[in-house]
Each structure stands twice: as structure tokens, then as C-alpha cells.
Design a protein around this motif. Structure first.
Motif: not given
Length: 289
Positions: A7-9, A15-22, A36-38, A53-56
Motif C-alpha cells: 500500500a502506497t499513496y 514523483p513518488s519519494r519511495d526509493r524502496d518500493l520498486p 502490486d503497488a496499490v 496487504v503491507v502498508i508501506r
């Protein structure tokens, strides 16, 4: 093949600031998961279709705390949510610092000022004012006793918006030893990092801030690890935690104190600790069953 949602936003237009997500998505897929990123607030998302579902990086939640907590409870009724909805509810309100103190955990001393309370502010020391629902130093600032008017306007702004304020002494140890973040995953220490002070003298509460200045790897001391574990033992549904971050600073006595617990969407800083990616993937796959 487990189905896992991270789970993201949606930060549009930025652009997303989450460098770890990809990185995490790729590692989960390589390990055989369907990942999936949702967006957490996607009305079309079928959360029941996922095993976990993992909150990220739901990094807008503090602006929409009630909505986010309602989503967590709804999501948790149709699938497994990490961390659990009750943990999310408890952790989105920083009055949990009072729960830690009541349990004997060494914390940064904290007073709470709700809308309607008199603006009682320290007169003999530097202090910090911030909201009980906040992240990334949003609406946070430090003041000297001579800045009472500025701090009063800060309080008034938060109270107008319905926020309860936290008033804490500015922990001078952070200028010398920084703030340490101990990351746990699956109940075990994953890694740790240290950053320098976020709140600069004279910076306005509504100014943009660098949330993790001079971030670097850190090896926690036995005392830091002991305090972190004491704090996590107080958390509701503590055995159900998949991930946790305990932020520590030194008190005037040089001993570590808990500044905050990050149990909703802590940045794991995997870009700083690439050796931890495999451990995180293994923990997520185990949680997915």
C-alpha cells in the motif's frame, strides 16, 4: 503463488519519494510472489484479492488520519493487514507516548494541549511543538522561551485545524549524537541508522524540512536495543507486528529515550541497507502464509 499488495499513496503531480518500493516489488516478484503497488485510497482496489496487504509508503495519512484508520479497519476485515488495524489506530495518535511513559519506558517528556486548552509553554528551556498526528516533521518547530508569540501562533493554527499539540523539551543530545532509528522486521532487529537534527533554530513550523538529514548506517548499543524492545512490548497486538521502527535520542543523562514509534508506514531505508532486502522479502512471504 501468494498475492501481496504494497500500500502506497499517490503523490501527483510529484514523483513518488519511495526509493524502496520498486526494489521491494522486484524482489518479491523474483521470489515468486505476485506483488502490486496499490494506492491505499483507490476506491476500485480489491483488497480481498490479496493474501497480504503491507502498508508501506502511505505518506499522506497524517493529513487524513480518520479516513486512513477507517480504511485500515475495512481492509483488515477482508484480508491480512500488516501492521494490524488496531496497531494503526493506536500509532496514528502520538498520545501513545503517554502509554509508553505509564509503562515505565524512558521517553521524551511530553505534555498535550488540545483545542481549548490554555497555551502553557515552557519558560526556562528550548522546546518543540508538534501535532499528535503528523509525520516527516510536519507542523513541527523548536522554540526558545523568548519566542512565546511565535509558538502561540503555531498552537493556534493547529488548534484551528483540530489538532492536539505535543510540547516537548528540545533534546540537546540530538545535536551531539543524532537520532537513531532501530528497524525491526518479523520481531527481530533488521538494521539501524542515524540522522542529524531535523528541526533547525528559527525554521517555521510550516516550512519544508529534510526529514532524514545526513542519514547513515548505525550499530545500536545494548542500551538502545533494550529501550526499543521495552517500547515495542507495550504495543497493542505486539506479537502481530510485521515491522516497526523505534526512534531514539539521548536525554541529558546520556541515556536513550524513545522519541517516537513508527508502526504505520516507516521508511525502511533499504537503499541504505541493501543487505536487508532478502530478509524483508522472506518476512513478507512468511506473513502471507
Amino acid at each position: 503463488m501468494p498475492r501481496i499488495a504494497l500500500a502506497t499513496y499517490d503523490p501527483r503531480p510529484e514523483p513518488s519519494r519511495d526509493r524502496d518500493l520498486p526494489v521491494l516489488l522486484a524482489a518479491l516478484r523474483e521470489a515468486g510472489a505476485e506483488a502490486d503497488a496499490v494506492y491505499w485510497d483507490d476506491a476500485e482496489a480489491d483488497w480481498a484479492a490479496y493474501d497480504l496487504v503491507v502498508i508501506r509508503s502511505t505518506w499522506d495519512y497524517s493529513w487524513r488520519a480518520a479516513e486512513f484508520v477507517a480504511w485500515a479497519h475495512k481492509c483488515g476485515t477482508v484480508t491480512r493487514l500488516a501492521n494490524p488495524a488496531e496497531v494503526v489506530r493506536w500509532n496514528t495518535d502520538k498520545r501513545y507516548v503517554g502509554d509508553l511513559a505509564a509503562a515505565g519506558v524512558p521517553v521524551v517528556p511530553t505534555r498535550y494541549l488540545a483545542p481549548g486548552d490554555a497555551p502553557a509553554l515552557p519558560e526556562d528551556q528550548e522546546y518543540v511543538v508538534k501535532p499528535t498526528s503528523g509525520a516527516g516533521a510536519r507542523y513541527a518547530a523548536r522554540y526558545t522561551p523568548g519566542q512565546r508569540e511565535e509558538a502561540g501562533r503555531h498552537l493556534a493554527r493547529m488548534h484551528e485545524e483540530g489538532f492536539t499539540a505535543m510540547v516537548q523539551p528540545y533534546m540537546r543530545g540530538i545535536d551531539a549524537s543524532g537520532e537513531r532509528a532501530l528497524q525491526f522486521f518479523g520481531g527481530r532487529l533488521l538494521h539501524a541508522s542515524r540522522k542529524r537534527a531535523v528541526l533547525k533554530p528559527g525554521a517555521a513550523y510550516d516550512a519544508d524540512k529534510v526529514p532524514h538529514p545526513d542519514l547513515e548506517p548505525w550499530t545500536p548499543t545494548p542500551a538502545e536495543l533494550a529501550v526499543a524492545e521495552r517500547a515495542l512490548a507495550v504495543v497493542p497486538d505486539a506479537p502481530e507486528l510485521l515491522y516497526a521502527r523505534v526512534d531514539l535520542v539521548d536525554g541529558d543523562d546520556g541515556e536513550p529515550r524513545v522519541m517516537e514509534l513508527e508502526l504505520v508506514e516507516p521508511n525502511l531505508f533499504l537503499f541504505l541497507h541493501p543487505e536487508s532486502v532478502a530478509k524483508v522479502v522472506a518476512g513478507i512471504l512468511a506473513a502471507a502464509g
